[in-house]
Design a protein around this motif. Structure first.
Motif, PDB file in Angstrom:
ATOM      1  N   ILE A 267      30.778 112.463   1.938  1.00 28.22           N
ATOM      2  CA  ILE A 267      30.320 111.710   3.101  1.00 28.22           C
ATOM      3  C   ILE A 267      28.874 112.050   3.427  1.00 28.22           C
ATOM      4  O   ILE A 267      28.458 113.213   3.371  1.00 28.22           O
ATOM      5  CB  ILE A 267      31.222 111.954   4.331  1.00 28.22           C
ATOM      6  CG1 ILE A 267      30.802 111.040   5.483  1.00 28.22           C
ATOM      7  CG2 ILE A 267      31.248 113.408   4.754  1.00 28.22           C
ATOM      8  CD1 ILE A 267      31.802 110.962   6.606  1.00 28.22           C
ATOM      9  N   ILE A 268      28.100 111.020   3.744  1.00 27.60           N
ATOM     10  CA  ILE A 268      26.703 111.160   4.160  1.00 27.60           C
ATOM     11  C   ILE A 268      26.562 110.454   5.498  1.00 27.60           C
ATOM     12  O   ILE A 268      26.939 109.292   5.642  1.00 27.60           O
ATOM     13  CB  ILE A 268      25.733 110.543   3.125  1.00 27.60           C
ATOM     14  CG1 ILE A 268      25.813 111.304   1.802  1.00 27.60           C
ATOM     15  CG2 ILE A 268      24.302 110.556   3.652  1.00 27.60           C
ATOM     16  CD1 ILE A 268      26.788 110.700   0.830  1.00 27.60           C
ATOM     17  N   LYS A 269      26.047 111.156   6.490  1.00 26.56           N
ATOM     18  CA  LYS A 269      25.942 110.600   7.837  1.00 26.56           C
ATOM     19  C   LYS A 269      24.496 110.198   8.148  1.00 26.56           C
ATOM     20  O   LYS A 269      23.595 111.028   8.096  1.00 26.56           O
ATOM     21  CB  LYS A 269      26.448 111.615   8.869  1.00 26.56           C
ATOM     22  CG  LYS A 269      27.940 111.891   8.764  1.00 26.56           C
ATOM     23  CD  LYS A 269      28.436 112.823   9.851  1.00 26.56           C
ATOM     24  CE  LYS A 269      28.010 114.247   9.605  1.00 26.56           C
ATOM     25  NZ  LYS A 269      28.602 115.193  10.576  1.00 26.56           N
ATOM     26  N   VAL A 270      24.300 108.936   8.485  1.00 24.86           N
ATOM     27  CA  VAL A 270      23.001 108.426   8.896  1.00 24.86           C
ATOM     28  C   VAL A 270      23.025 108.227  10.402  1.00 24.86           C
ATOM     29  O   VAL A 270      23.896 107.534  10.939  1.00 24.86           O
ATOM     30  CB  VAL A 270      22.675 107.084   8.201  1.00 24.86           C
ATOM     31  CG1 VAL A 270      21.397 106.478   8.765  1.00 24.86           C
ATOM     32  CG2 VAL A 270      22.568 107.277   6.694  1.00 24.86           C
ATOM     33  N   GLY A 271      22.088 108.857  11.079  1.00 25.20           N
ATOM     34  CA  GLY A 271      22.008 108.760  12.530  1.00 25.20           C
ATOM     35  C   GLY A 271      20.906 109.681  13.028  1.00 25.20           C
ATOM     36  O   GLY A 271      20.072 110.154  12.254  1.00 25.20           O
ATOM     37  N   LEU A 272      20.910 109.928  14.326  1.00 28.50           N
ATOM     38  CA  LEU A 272      19.933 110.834  14.912  1.00 28.50           C
ATOM     39  C   LEU A 272      20.332 112.261  14.595  1.00 28.50           C
ATOM     40  O   LEU A 272      21.453 112.684  14.916  1.00 28.50           O
ATOM     41  CB  LEU A 272      19.863 110.607  16.426  1.00 28.50           C
ATOM     42  CG  LEU A 272      18.744 111.309  17.186  1.00 28.50           C
ATOM     43  CD1 LEU A 272      17.375 110.846  16.707  1.00 28.50           C
ATOM     44  CD2 LEU A 272      18.893 111.065  18.686  1.00 28.50           C
ATOM     45  N   ASN A 273      19.442 113.014  13.975  1.00 24.04           N
ATOM     46  CA  ASN A 273      19.785 114.319  13.410  1.00 24.04           C
ATOM     47  C   ASN A 273      19.795 115.426  14.462  1.00 24.04           C
ATOM     48  O   ASN A 273      18.966 116.337  14.462  1.00 24.04           O
ATOM     49  CB  ASN A 273      18.825 114.666  12.266  1.00 24.04           C
ATOM     50  CG  ASN A 273      19.310 115.854  11.456  1.00 24.04           C
ATOM     51  OD1 ASN A 273      20.493 116.151  11.427  1.00 24.04           O
ATOM     52  ND2 ASN A 273      18.384 116.533  10.807  1.00 24.04           N
ATOM     53  N   ASP A 274      20.761 115.320  15.385  1.00 21.93           N
ATOM     54  CA  ASP A 274      21.008 116.351  16.401  1.00 21.93           C
ATOM     55  C   ASP A 274      19.733 116.743  17.151  1.00 21.93           C
ATOM     56  O   ASP A 274      19.359 117.913  17.210  1.00 21.93           O
ATOM     57  CB  ASP A 274      21.648 117.590  15.766  1.00 21.93           C
ATOM     58  CG  ASP A 274      22.282 118.491  16.817  1.00 21.93           C
ATOM     59  OD1 ASP A 274      22.690 117.975  17.874  1.00 21.93           O
ATOM     60  OD2 ASP A 274      22.355 119.720  16.591  1.00 21.93           O
ATOM     61  N   MET A 275      19.105 115.728  17.716  1.00 24.13           N
ATOM     62  CA  MET A 275      17.868 115.968  18.453  1.00 24.13           C
ATOM     63  C   MET A 275      17.678 114.876  19.492  1.00 24.13           C
ATOM     64  O   MET A 275      18.360 113.854  19.477  1.00 24.13           O
ATOM     65  CB  MET A 275      16.673 115.979  17.487  1.00 24.13           C
ATOM     66  CG  MET A 275      16.477 114.637  16.771  1.00 24.13           C
ATOM     67  SD  MET A 275      15.299 114.705  15.399  1.00 24.13           S
ATOM     68  CE  MET A 275      13.808 115.180  16.252  1.00 24.13           C
ATOM     69  N   TYR A 276      16.758 115.112  20.424  1.00 28.07           N
ATOM     70  CA  TYR A 276      16.329 114.070  21.347  1.00 28.07           C
ATOM     71  C   TYR A 276      15.052 113.442  20.809  1.00 28.07           C
ATOM     72  O   TYR A 276      14.257 114.096  20.142  1.00 28.07           O
ATOM     73  CB  TYR A 276      16.059 114.644  22.741  1.00 28.07           C
ATOM     74  CG  TYR A 276      17.277 115.213  23.406  1.00 28.07           C
ATOM     75  CD1 TYR A 276      18.295 114.400  23.862  1.00 28.07           C
ATOM     76  CD2 TYR A 276      17.398 116.597  23.588  1.00 28.07           C
ATOM     77  CE1 TYR A 276      19.417 114.929  24.481  1.00 28.07           C
ATOM     78  CE2 TYR A 276      18.513 117.141  24.207  1.00 28.07           C
ATOM     79  CZ  TYR A 276      19.521 116.299  24.646  1.00 28.07           C
ATOM     80  OH  TYR A 276      20.628 116.837  25.261  1.00 28.07           O
ATOM     81  N   SER A 277      14.870 112.171  21.105  1.00 24.18           N
ATOM     82  CA  SER A 277      13.621 111.524  20.722  1.00 24.18           C
ATOM     83  C   SER A 277      12.534 111.900  21.725  1.00 24.18           C
ATOM     84  O   SER A 277      12.660 111.621  22.922  1.00 24.18           O
ATOM     85  CB  SER A 277      13.790 110.003  20.701  1.00 24.18           C
ATOM     86  OG  SER A 277      12.537 109.393  20.467  1.00 24.18           O
ATOM     87  N   SER A 278      11.506 112.514  21.230  1.00 29.94           N
ATOM     88  CA  SER A 278      10.391 112.920  22.100  1.00 29.94           C
ATOM     89  C   SER A 278       9.285 111.871  22.111  1.00 29.94           C
ATOM     90  O   SER A 278       8.230 112.080  22.698  1.00 29.94           O
ATOM     91  CB  SER A 278       9.822 114.259  21.635  1.00 29.94           C
ATOM     92  OG  SER A 278       9.377 114.166  20.290  1.00 29.94           O
ATOM     93  N   ILE A 279       9.525 110.754  21.427  1.00 29.07           N
ATOM     94  CA  ILE A 279       8.553 109.672  21.417  1.00 29.07           C
ATOM     95  C   ILE A 279       9.200 108.414  21.994  1.00 29.07           C
ATOM     96  O   ILE A 279      10.421 108.341  22.141  1.00 29.07           O
ATOM     97  CB  ILE A 279       8.027 109.391  19.998  1.00 29.07           C
ATOM     98  CG1 ILE A 279       9.195 109.004  19.063  1.00 29.07           C
ATOM     99  CG2 ILE A 279       7.279 110.587  19.449  1.00 29.07           C
ATOM    100  CD1 ILE A 279       8.749 108.630  17.674  1.00 29.07           C
ATOM    101  N   VAL A 280       8.382 107.452  22.342  1.00 33.96           N
ATOM    102  CA  VAL A 280       8.889 106.192  22.862  1.00 33.96           C
ATOM    103  C   VAL A 280       8.400 105.059  21.964  1.00 33.96           C
ATOM    104  O   VAL A 280       7.434 105.200  21.224  1.00 33.96           O
ATOM    105  CB  VAL A 280       8.451 105.941  24.324  1.00 33.96           C
ATOM    106  CG1 VAL A 280       9.002 107.014  25.231  1.00 33.96           C
ATOM    107  CG2 VAL A 280       6.923 105.885  24.430  1.00 33.96           C
ATOM    108  N   GLY A 281       9.095 103.941  22.043  1.00 31.84           N
ATOM    109  CA  GLY A 281       8.719 102.799  21.231  1.00 31.84           C
ATOM    110  C   GLY A 281       9.843 101.792  21.200  1.00 31.84           C
ATOM    111  O   GLY A 281      10.883 101.994  21.824  1.00 31.84           O
TER     112      GLY A 281
END
Length: 308
Positions: A267-281
């Motif tokens: 299994i390979i998981k694609v998603g946000l890698n256990d972090m918050y996004s510090s940028i906006v867009g």
């Protein structure tokens, strides 16, 4: 998706006067048709999501079927104690609706990025969790949670999602839907990020890779049967979610696969890698930055296949 949800709920509420919609002082442009046609079945609770949720639980325990509605994290994380204690614990007929899952409100910053909601909501006992992938799934999911007894969470995109289905013959809570068959690789997607998964499949097909593609409108209960069958049939299962990889859809799939005996897919998981996004867009920009765009999904799969 939100327009489809409101239209569907209006149809339901016209037939059932016990259906009540509560908003947390948001969504007026979308919700206007509901309150104009059904003013006695609509309440604006104000910017008070905890109170909104407890109010909804009270109505539900008196026989109503109650939908709460707000954007991003507001109807979920902000009111998590009320969902747990007032709704889920009592198996109250409250349907929590979030519009703007993932990076829909990406330009508003981390406070509006709904990237932990699936994991937190699915951790609550007796809470059913759905994340439709297109307008048709959104319609069927709305009707399904209305008919389902107990507390449910419905995670919606915002709008402009690509249409997957013309219709769904047998939509069921807890059942995945096969879009395309394939070989070696199976891509599992949940929620509105399905358009990236679909585009990734099309690119891979041109490159000589022919992945199977499944959409999972339900995250909890997860479709164990489909996961087990694919784990035996394919070499790789790739989960795609606009959400943290910890605790969400990929984790739900991993939990099933961890209990399987014998040879099984990686299994390979694609998603946000256990972090918050510090940028906006924009949503598309943030998807690409954090490895969830179609091109990044393609790169990830091709790298894995090359190393196998």
């Amino acid at each position: 998706m939100r327009d489809t949800f409101v239209k569907t709920l209006i149809d339901i509420a016209k037939e059932d006067k016990n259906v009540h919609l509560i908003t947390g002082d948001l969504g007026f442009g979308v919700l206007k048709p509901f309150w104009e046609q059904l003013p006695d079945q609509f309440t604006n609770a104000g910017i008070a999501e905890q109170n909104m949720t407890s109010f909804a639980a009270g109505l539900a325990l008196e026989g109503k079927t109650v939908f709460t509605y707000s954007i991003g994290n507001f109807p979920t994380l902000r009111a998590i104690e009320q969902i747990r204690n007032d709704c889920a614990y009592h198996n109250a007929n409250v349907k929590i609706v979030c519009v703007g899952g993932g990076f829909v409100y990406g330009s508003l910053g981390m406070s509006h990025h709904a990237t932990e909601d699936l994991s937190i909501m699915r951790a609550l006992p007796d809470v059913t969790v759905l994340a439709p992938g297109d307008l048709v799934e959104a319609e069927y999911a709305t009707r399904a949670i209305y008919e389902h007894e107990g507390t449910c969470y419905l995670r919606l995109g915002r709008g402009g999602e690509k249409r997957i289905h013309d219709k769904i013959d047998d939509f069921q809570i807890g059942k995945a839907i096969k879009i395309k068959d394939g070989a070696r690789v199976a891509i599992f997607s949940t929620g509105a990020i399905f358009d990236e998964a679909m585009e990734a499949k099309e690119i891979l097909s041109k490159d000589g890779v022919n992945p199977a593609l499944y959409t999972f409108p339900t995250v909890k209960p997860i479709d164990r049967k489909t996961i087990e069958e694919c784990a035996k049939k394919f070499e790789f299962i790739v989960t795609v979610e606009e959400h943290n990889v910890i605790g969400g859809f990929g984790s739900a799939v991993s939990e099933v696969m961890a209990e399987l005996a014998g040879t099984k897919a990686r299994i390979i998981k694609v998603g946000l890698n256990d972090m918050y996004s510090s940028i906006v867009g924009s949503q598309n920009y943030l998807r690409d930055v954090y490895g969830m765009s179609s091109s990044k999904i393609v790169n990830r799969i091709e790298e894995i296949i090359a190393k196998s």
